[in-house]
Design an enzyme around this catalytic site. Structure first.
Site, short mmCIF file in Angstrom:
data_model
loop_
_atom_site.label_atom_id
_atom_site.label_comp_id
_atom_site.label_asym_id
_atom_site.label_seq_id
_atom_site.Cartn_x
_atom_site.Cartn_y
_atom_site.Cartn_z
CB SER A 59 -50.73 0.09 111.93
OG SER A 59 -51.11 0.90 110.61
CB THR A 114 -49.85 -3.92 110.28
OG1 THR A 114 -50.20 -3.08 111.11
CG2 THR A 114 -49.22 -5.68 110.69
CB ALA A 115 -48.40 -2.96 105.15
CG HIS A 152 -56.56 0.61 102.28
ND1 HIS A 152 -57.08 0.40 103.85
CD2 HIS A 152 -55.79 2.14 102.80
CE1 HIS A 152 -56.87 1.60 104.86
NE2 HIS A 152 -56.11 2.16 103.71
#
Length: 248
Positions: A59, A114-115, A152
């Protein structure tokens, strides 16, 4: 003696598409032999913190903790240009998402994804619980969490499970900054040395370009990691995250 290089990535269709040519022996890698390892992105972030792997997907959030040991490659990144990780819930959103998140428990796929960073930028005091990325929809549907943060293929499957979109964080970021949201990239361990790093970089770029130029077989390879997407939606998902940004 051939150089054995472990290259790790997520078991999802866009990463499988990127690495198809390497995995299938479609490009000449000289005396470099690549051994593929597939794990969820948070596990790869954790392994990279220990510098276990020569080459790995991570990430961009995690890279802030890794840059002393790993160099970020100029290709292999996933960018959400007006789209990205999605917050979903059992009920439709009422009002503003910032207010709606107050006191809610959000299932996230990893602390250093990162989410999760984007979520914390949106609502810094949000309550979260770690859940494997491919179990978040079920977690929300079972009432174990109020909201799920999907990465995803879940970004395309949640509606079929009866879940409602509260916020696309890539769209939120684009509206806030005018920029794409950088989600993940490939890194190479610095102790391989500059010469080997250049060769590895060339091989990985060649694999991505090969997939884009031979889309049908690369998509057929990626389909086995698509987790419920039909071929048309797999093509759509791969197109979201393997594109010109990914090449360079």
């Amino acid at each position: 003696m051939p150089a054995v290089i472990r290259v790790a990535h997520s078991p999802d269709s866009d990463d499988a598409f990127m690495f198809y040519a390497l995995a299938a022996g479609k490009i000449d890698t000289g005396d470099r032999r690549y051994v593929h390892e597939l794990q969820d992105i948070e596990s790869l972030n954790t392994r990279a913190l220990k510098a276990e792997l020569e080459v790995t997907a991570v990430s961009f959030h995690a890279y802030a903790y890794l840059h002393d040991r790993y160099a970020l490659l100029p290709h292999g990144c996933s960018m959400g240009d007006g789209y990205g990780p999605r917050l979903v819930a059992r009920q439709p959103l009422e009002g503003d998402v910032y207010d709606a998140l107050a006191g809610k428990l959000v299932s996230i796929p990893g602390e250093r994804t990162t989410a999760n960073l984007a979520l914390k930028l949106l609502r810094p005091d949000v309550r979260t619980v770690l859940v494997p990325f491919d179990a978040i929809e079920d977690h929300v549907l079972a009432g174990a969490s109020d909201v799920g943060l999907l990465i995803h293929e879940g970004q395309l499957t949640y509606q079929g499970r009866g879940l409602h979109l509260w916020q696309d964080l890539g769209a939120w970021w684009k509206n806030r900054t005018g920029l794409p949201l950088p989600l993940g990239g490939n890194v190479v361990r610095k102790d391989l040395g500059e010469a080997m790093i250049r060769l590895v970089s060339r091989d990985l770029r060649a694999s991505i370009v090969y997939g884009l130029e031979h889309r049908s077989p690369a998509l057929a390879h990626a389909q086995q990691y698509a987790r419920g997407l039909d071929p048309a939606h797999t093509d759509t998902f791969v197109g979201m995250y393997v594109n010109d940004f990914t090449v360079d």
